[in-house]
Design an enzyme around this catalytic site. Structure first.
Site, PDB file in Angstrom:
ATOM      1  N   ASP A   1       0.822  -1.212   0.000  1.00 47.67           N
ATOM      2  CA  ASP A   1       0.000   0.000   0.000  1.00 47.67           C
ATOM      3  C   ASP A   1       0.853   1.258   0.000  1.00 47.67           C
ATOM      4  OD1 ASP A   1      -2.464   1.204  -0.140  1.00 47.67           O
ATOM      5  OD2 ASP A   1      -2.720   1.342   2.021  1.00 47.67           O
TER       6      ASP A   1
ATOM      7  N   HIS B   1      -7.401  -0.550   9.323  1.00 47.94           N
ATOM      8  CA  HIS B   1      -6.433   0.046   8.394  1.00 47.94           C
ATOM      9  C   HIS B   1      -6.766   1.527   8.244  1.00 47.94           C
ATOM     10  CE1 HIS B   1      -4.007  -0.084   4.519  1.00 47.94           C
ATOM     11  NE2 HIS B   1      -4.715   1.013   4.343  1.00 47.94           N
TER      12      HIS B   1
ATOM     13  N   HIS C   1      -5.540   5.653   7.264  1.00 46.46           N
ATOM     14  CA  HIS C   1      -4.639   6.615   6.623  1.00 46.46           C
ATOM     15  C   HIS C   1      -4.661   7.903   7.445  1.00 46.46           C
ATOM     16  CE1 HIS C   1      -3.804   4.805   2.477  1.00 46.46           C
ATOM     17  NE2 HIS C   1      -4.415   3.862   3.179  1.00 46.46           N
TER      18      HIS C   1
ATOM     19  N   CYS D   1      -3.538   8.271  -1.121  1.00 49.61           N
ATOM     20  CA  CYS D   1      -4.875   7.837  -1.543  1.00 49.61           C
ATOM     21  C   CYS D   1      -5.169   8.482  -2.890  1.00 49.61           C
ATOM     22  CB  CYS D   1      -5.936   8.252  -0.524  1.00 49.61           C
ATOM     23  SG  CYS D   1      -7.619   7.818  -1.028  1.00 49.61           S
TER      24      CYS D   1
END
Length: 294
Positions: A16, A207, A209, A240
Protein backbone atom coordinates in the site's frame (compact mmCIF):
# COMPACT_ATOMS: atom_id res chain seq x y z
CA UNK A 1 -7.92 4.02 29.62
CA UNK A 2 -9.04 0.42 29.12
CA UNK A 3 -6.79 -0.79 26.29
CA UNK A 4 -5.83 -4.18 24.91
CA UNK A 5 -2.46 -5.41 26.26
CA UNK A 6 -0.95 -6.66 22.99
CA UNK A 7 -1.44 -5.95 19.29
CA UNK A 8 -0.27 -7.34 15.94
CA UNK A 9 0.95 -4.98 13.23
CA UNK A 10 0.92 -5.85 9.55
CA UNK A 11 3.58 -3.90 7.66
CA UNK A 12 1.83 -2.78 4.46
CA UNK A 13 4.58 -0.48 3.17
CA UNK A 14 5.74 -2.91 0.46
CA UNK A 15 2.25 -2.88 -1.05
CA UNK A 16 0.00 0.00 0.00
CA UNK A 17 2.94 2.31 0.57
CA UNK A 18 4.97 1.67 -2.57
CA UNK A 19 2.00 1.45 -4.96
CA UNK A 20 1.51 5.22 -4.62
CA UNK A 21 5.17 6.09 -5.22
CA UNK A 22 6.55 7.49 -8.47
CA UNK A 23 9.92 5.91 -7.73
CA UNK A 24 9.85 2.20 -8.60
CA UNK A 25 12.03 0.19 -6.25
CA UNK A 26 13.93 -2.75 -7.69
CA UNK A 27 13.05 -6.31 -6.80
CA UNK A 28 16.33 -6.53 -4.87
CA UNK A 29 15.43 -3.44 -2.80
CA UNK A 30 11.99 -4.82 -1.95
CA UNK A 31 13.43 -8.19 -0.94
CA UNK A 32 15.99 -6.45 1.29
CA UNK A 33 13.30 -4.39 3.04
CA UNK A 34 11.02 -7.38 3.60
CA UNK A 35 13.85 -9.53 4.95
CA UNK A 36 14.74 -6.69 7.32
CA UNK A 37 11.09 -6.51 8.46
CA UNK A 38 11.14 -10.22 9.25
CA UNK A 39 14.31 -9.74 11.30
CA UNK A 40 12.68 -6.81 13.15
CA UNK A 41 9.90 -9.07 14.41
CA UNK A 42 6.97 -8.37 12.10
CA UNK A 43 4.76 -11.44 11.94
CA UNK A 44 2.46 -10.21 9.15
CA UNK A 45 3.85 -8.48 6.04
CA UNK A 46 1.91 -7.39 2.94
CA UNK A 47 4.46 -8.13 0.24
CA UNK A 48 2.63 -6.72 -2.79
CA UNK A 49 -0.37 -7.30 -5.03
CA UNK A 50 -1.23 -9.57 -7.94
CA UNK A 51 -3.01 -7.04 -10.12
CA UNK A 52 -2.65 -5.79 -13.68
CA UNK A 53 0.94 -4.47 -13.99
CA UNK A 54 -0.21 -1.86 -16.51
CA UNK A 55 -2.57 -0.41 -13.89
CA UNK A 56 -0.09 -0.66 -10.97
CA UNK A 57 3.46 -0.89 -12.38
CA UNK A 58 4.93 -0.58 -8.87
CA UNK A 59 3.62 -4.09 -8.14
CA UNK A 60 4.61 -5.77 -11.42
CA UNK A 61 7.36 -7.85 -9.77
CA UNK A 62 5.37 -9.20 -6.81
CA UNK A 63 5.74 -12.78 -8.10
CA UNK A 64 9.53 -12.43 -8.17
CA UNK A 65 9.62 -10.80 -4.74
CA UNK A 66 7.69 -13.73 -3.24
CA UNK A 67 10.08 -16.29 -4.68
CA UNK A 68 13.18 -14.43 -3.44
CA UNK A 69 12.34 -13.32 0.11
CA UNK A 70 13.68 -15.40 2.99
CA UNK A 71 10.38 -16.68 4.38
CA UNK A 72 10.25 -17.36 8.10
CA UNK A 73 7.89 -20.18 9.14
CA UNK A 74 6.12 -18.06 11.76
CA UNK A 75 5.52 -15.04 9.48
CA UNK A 76 2.44 -14.50 7.30
CA UNK A 77 3.40 -13.03 3.94
CA UNK A 78 0.24 -11.85 2.21
CA UNK A 79 -0.75 -10.10 -1.01
CA UNK A 80 -3.74 -8.23 -2.42
CA UNK A 81 -5.64 -9.75 -5.33
CA UNK A 82 -8.53 -8.60 -7.50
CA UNK A 83 -9.71 -11.75 -9.25
CA UNK A 84 -9.17 -15.42 -10.02
CA UNK A 85 -6.01 -14.68 -11.98
CA UNK A 86 -4.56 -13.19 -8.79
CA UNK A 87 -5.16 -16.44 -6.91
CA UNK A 88 -3.38 -18.41 -9.61
CA UNK A 89 -0.40 -16.04 -9.60
CA UNK A 90 -0.24 -16.39 -5.82
CA UNK A 91 -0.22 -20.18 -6.08
CA UNK A 92 2.51 -20.05 -8.70
CA UNK A 93 5.01 -18.16 -6.53
CA UNK A 94 4.35 -19.67 -3.13
CA UNK A 95 2.09 -17.01 -1.61
CA UNK A 96 -0.07 -18.62 1.08
CA UNK A 97 -2.38 -15.71 1.99
CA UNK A 98 -4.37 -13.37 -0.26
CA UNK A 99 -6.67 -10.45 0.45
CA UNK A 100 -9.70 -9.35 -1.54
CA UNK A 101 -11.05 -5.82 -1.45
CA UNK A 102 -14.34 -4.05 -2.06
CA UNK A 103 -15.56 -0.53 -1.39
CA UNK A 104 -18.27 0.08 1.20
CA UNK A 105 -19.38 3.05 -0.88
CA UNK A 106 -22.25 1.98 -3.12
CA UNK A 107 -21.76 5.07 -5.30
CA UNK A 108 -18.07 4.29 -5.72
CA UNK A 109 -18.66 0.62 -6.49
CA UNK A 110 -21.46 1.32 -8.96
CA UNK A 111 -19.35 3.90 -10.79
CA UNK A 112 -16.33 1.59 -11.06
CA UNK A 113 -17.81 -1.90 -11.30
CA UNK A 114 -21.50 -1.34 -12.09
CA UNK A 115 -22.61 -3.40 -9.10
CA UNK A 116 -23.21 -2.99 -5.38
CA UNK A 117 -20.51 -3.87 -2.84
CA UNK A 118 -22.41 -6.98 -1.77
CA UNK A 119 -22.69 -8.11 -5.39
CA UNK A 120 -18.94 -7.62 -5.80
CA UNK A 121 -18.23 -9.84 -2.79
CA UNK A 122 -20.62 -12.50 -4.06
CA UNK A 123 -18.51 -12.59 -7.20
CA UNK A 124 -15.45 -13.43 -5.09
CA UNK A 125 -16.75 -16.91 -4.31
CA UNK A 126 -14.84 -18.51 -7.19
CA UNK A 127 -11.65 -16.85 -5.91
CA UNK A 128 -12.23 -18.25 -2.43
CA UNK A 129 -12.91 -21.75 -3.78
CA UNK A 130 -9.80 -21.69 -5.98
CA UNK A 131 -7.69 -20.42 -3.08
CA UNK A 132 -8.94 -23.20 -0.84
CA UNK A 133 -8.09 -25.75 -3.52
CA UNK A 134 -4.55 -24.32 -3.59
CA UNK A 135 -4.24 -24.29 0.22
CA UNK A 136 -4.18 -20.48 0.25
CA UNK A 137 -5.90 -18.57 3.07
CA UNK A 138 -8.21 -15.69 2.16
CA UNK A 139 -9.05 -12.46 3.95
CA UNK A 140 -11.26 -9.58 2.88
CA UNK A 141 -10.98 -5.82 3.10
CA UNK A 142 -13.73 -3.19 3.10
CA UNK A 143 -12.36 0.13 1.91
CA UNK A 144 -14.20 3.40 2.65
CA UNK A 145 -15.78 1.70 5.68
CA UNK A 146 -15.74 4.93 7.70
CA UNK A 147 -16.61 7.36 4.91
CA UNK A 148 -15.73 8.33 1.36
CA UNK A 149 -15.38 11.37 -0.92
CA UNK A 150 -18.64 10.27 -2.59
CA UNK A 151 -20.92 9.56 0.37
CA UNK A 152 -19.23 11.30 3.31
CA UNK A 153 -20.07 8.96 6.22
CA UNK A 154 -21.09 5.41 5.27
CA UNK A 155 -24.08 3.98 7.22
CA UNK A 156 -22.94 1.10 9.40
CA UNK A 157 -25.77 -0.98 7.93
CA UNK A 158 -24.06 -0.75 4.52
CA UNK A 159 -20.79 -1.97 6.03
CA UNK A 160 -22.59 -4.87 7.72
CA UNK A 161 -24.07 -5.95 4.38
CA UNK A 162 -20.55 -6.30 3.01
CA UNK A 163 -19.42 -8.19 6.12
CA UNK A 164 -22.30 -10.61 5.73
CA UNK A 165 -21.52 -11.06 2.03
CA UNK A 166 -17.93 -11.94 2.93
CA UNK A 167 -19.13 -14.43 5.54
CA UNK A 168 -21.47 -16.00 2.98
CA UNK A 169 -18.49 -16.39 0.63
CA UNK A 170 -16.53 -18.17 3.36
CA UNK A 171 -14.25 -15.28 4.39
CA UNK A 172 -14.01 -14.78 8.16
CA UNK A 173 -10.99 -12.45 8.37
CA UNK A 174 -12.00 -8.88 7.47
CA UNK A 175 -10.28 -5.50 7.49
CA UNK A 176 -12.17 -2.23 7.97
CA UNK A 177 -10.19 0.25 5.89
CA UNK A 178 -10.22 4.04 6.04
CA UNK A 179 -8.59 4.50 2.64
CA UNK A 180 -9.62 8.16 2.36
CA UNK A 181 -8.48 9.00 5.90
CA UNK A 182 -11.79 10.48 7.06
CA UNK A 183 -12.42 8.37 10.20
CA UNK A 184 -12.44 9.94 13.67
CA UNK A 185 -11.91 8.27 17.08
CA UNK A 186 -15.44 8.19 18.49
CA UNK A 187 -16.71 6.75 15.19
CA UNK A 188 -14.00 4.08 15.24
CA UNK A 189 -14.79 3.17 18.85
CA UNK A 190 -18.56 2.98 18.32
CA UNK A 191 -18.36 1.01 15.07
CA UNK A 192 -15.67 -1.22 16.50
CA UNK A 193 -17.64 -2.17 19.59
CA UNK A 194 -20.70 -2.93 17.49
CA UNK A 195 -18.80 -5.05 14.96
CA UNK A 196 -16.97 -7.03 17.64
CA UNK A 197 -20.22 -7.76 19.45
CA UNK A 198 -22.27 -8.63 16.37
CA UNK A 199 -19.64 -10.67 14.51
CA UNK A 200 -17.50 -12.45 17.13
CA UNK A 201 -16.53 -15.10 14.58
CA UNK A 202 -14.60 -12.55 12.52
CA UNK A 203 -10.87 -11.92 12.88
CA UNK A 204 -10.79 -8.13 12.51
CA UNK A 205 -8.13 -5.78 11.17
CA UNK A 206 -8.17 -1.98 11.11
CA UNK A 207 -6.43 0.05 8.39
CA UNK A 208 -6.13 3.82 8.72
CA UNK A 209 -4.64 6.61 6.62
CA UNK A 210 -3.41 9.83 8.19
CA UNK A 211 -5.04 12.22 5.71
CA UNK A 212 -6.45 14.51 8.41
CA UNK A 213 -3.94 13.73 11.15
CA UNK A 214 -6.17 11.34 13.12
CA UNK A 215 -4.62 8.02 12.13
CA UNK A 216 -2.82 7.18 15.36
CA UNK A 217 -5.74 8.51 17.43
CA UNK A 218 -8.01 6.14 15.51
CA UNK A 219 -5.71 3.22 16.34
CA UNK A 220 -5.89 4.19 20.01
CA UNK A 221 -9.70 4.24 19.76
CA UNK A 222 -9.60 0.84 18.10
CA UNK A 223 -7.49 -0.55 20.93
CA UNK A 224 -9.96 0.81 23.46
CA UNK A 225 -12.79 -0.87 21.55
CA UNK A 226 -10.92 -4.19 21.70
CA UNK A 227 -9.24 -4.55 18.29
CA UNK A 228 -5.81 -6.17 18.28
CA UNK A 229 -4.78 -6.19 14.57
CA UNK A 230 -3.64 -3.09 12.62
CA UNK A 231 -2.00 -2.19 9.32
CA UNK A 232 0.84 0.37 9.31
CA UNK A 233 3.45 1.51 6.80
CA UNK A 234 7.16 2.24 7.15
CA UNK A 235 7.77 5.98 7.33
CA UNK A 236 4.06 6.63 6.75
CA UNK A 237 4.65 6.00 3.04
CA UNK A 238 1.56 5.85 0.84
CA UNK A 239 -1.38 8.00 -0.13
CA UNK A 240 -4.87 7.84 -1.54
CA UNK A 241 -5.68 8.26 -5.25
CA UNK A 242 -9.06 9.79 -4.35
CA UNK A 243 -7.63 12.52 -2.11
CA UNK A 244 -4.89 14.52 -3.92
CA UNK A 245 -2.02 15.43 -1.61
CA UNK A 246 -3.25 13.13 1.16
CA UNK A 247 -0.86 11.67 3.70
CA UNK A 248 -0.14 7.96 3.62
CA UNK A 249 -0.83 5.10 5.99
CA UNK A 250 -0.31 5.49 9.72
CA UNK A 251 3.44 5.37 10.36
CA UNK A 252 4.74 2.05 11.68
CA UNK A 253 7.46 3.40 13.95
CA UNK A 254 5.17 6.07 15.43
CA UNK A 255 2.68 3.37 16.44
CA UNK A 256 5.47 1.19 17.82
CA UNK A 257 6.80 4.12 19.85
CA UNK A 258 3.34 4.81 21.30
CA UNK A 259 2.91 1.15 22.21
CA UNK A 260 6.36 0.95 23.81
CA UNK A 261 5.61 4.02 25.95
CA UNK A 262 2.22 2.59 26.97
CA UNK A 263 3.54 -0.94 27.68
CA UNK A 264 1.48 -2.52 24.90
CA UNK A 265 3.26 -5.57 23.48
CA UNK A 266 3.93 -5.78 19.71
CA UNK A 267 6.83 -8.25 19.47
CA UNK A 268 8.62 -5.83 17.14
CA UNK A 269 12.00 -4.20 17.80
CA UNK A 270 11.50 -0.43 17.47
CA UNK A 271 15.14 0.30 16.60
CA UNK A 272 15.18 -2.33 13.85
CA UNK A 273 11.84 -1.09 12.51
CA UNK A 274 13.24 2.46 12.47
CA UNK A 275 16.20 1.22 10.43
CA UNK A 276 13.81 -0.31 7.89
CA UNK A 277 11.91 2.97 7.60
CA UNK A 278 15.10 5.00 7.18
CA UNK A 279 16.29 2.63 4.47
CA UNK A 280 12.94 2.76 2.64
CA UNK A 281 12.81 6.56 2.74
CA UNK A 282 16.39 6.71 1.47
CA UNK A 283 15.51 4.39 -1.42
CA UNK A 284 12.52 6.56 -2.34
CA UNK A 285 14.56 9.74 -2.17
CA UNK A 286 12.12 11.99 -0.32
CA UNK A 287 10.89 12.79 3.18
CA UNK A 288 7.65 11.46 4.63
CA UNK A 289 5.06 12.40 7.24
CA UNK A 290 6.46 10.10 9.94
CA UNK A 291 7.14 11.95 13.18
CA UNK A 292 9.77 9.69 14.72
CA UNK A 293 11.99 9.73 11.63
CA UNK A 294 12.05 13.53 11.72
Amino acid sequence: MDLVKAITLCEVGPRDGLQSEKTLLTTEQKVELINDMTAAGFRVIEVGSFVNPKAVPQMADTDDVFTRIAKAPDVEYRALIANLRGVRRAAGCGCRKVKLNVSASTAHNLANLNCTPSESVAGFKSCVEEAQNCNIAVSGSISMAFGSPWDKEIPIGDVKKVVEAYLAAGVTEISLSDAAGVAYPSQVFDMGKEMLQEYPQVKWWLHFHNTRGLGIANILAGMEAGFTNYDTSFGGVGGCPFVPGAAGNVTTEDVLHMCEQMKITTGIDLDLAMAVSKKAVSMLGHGTDGYLLR
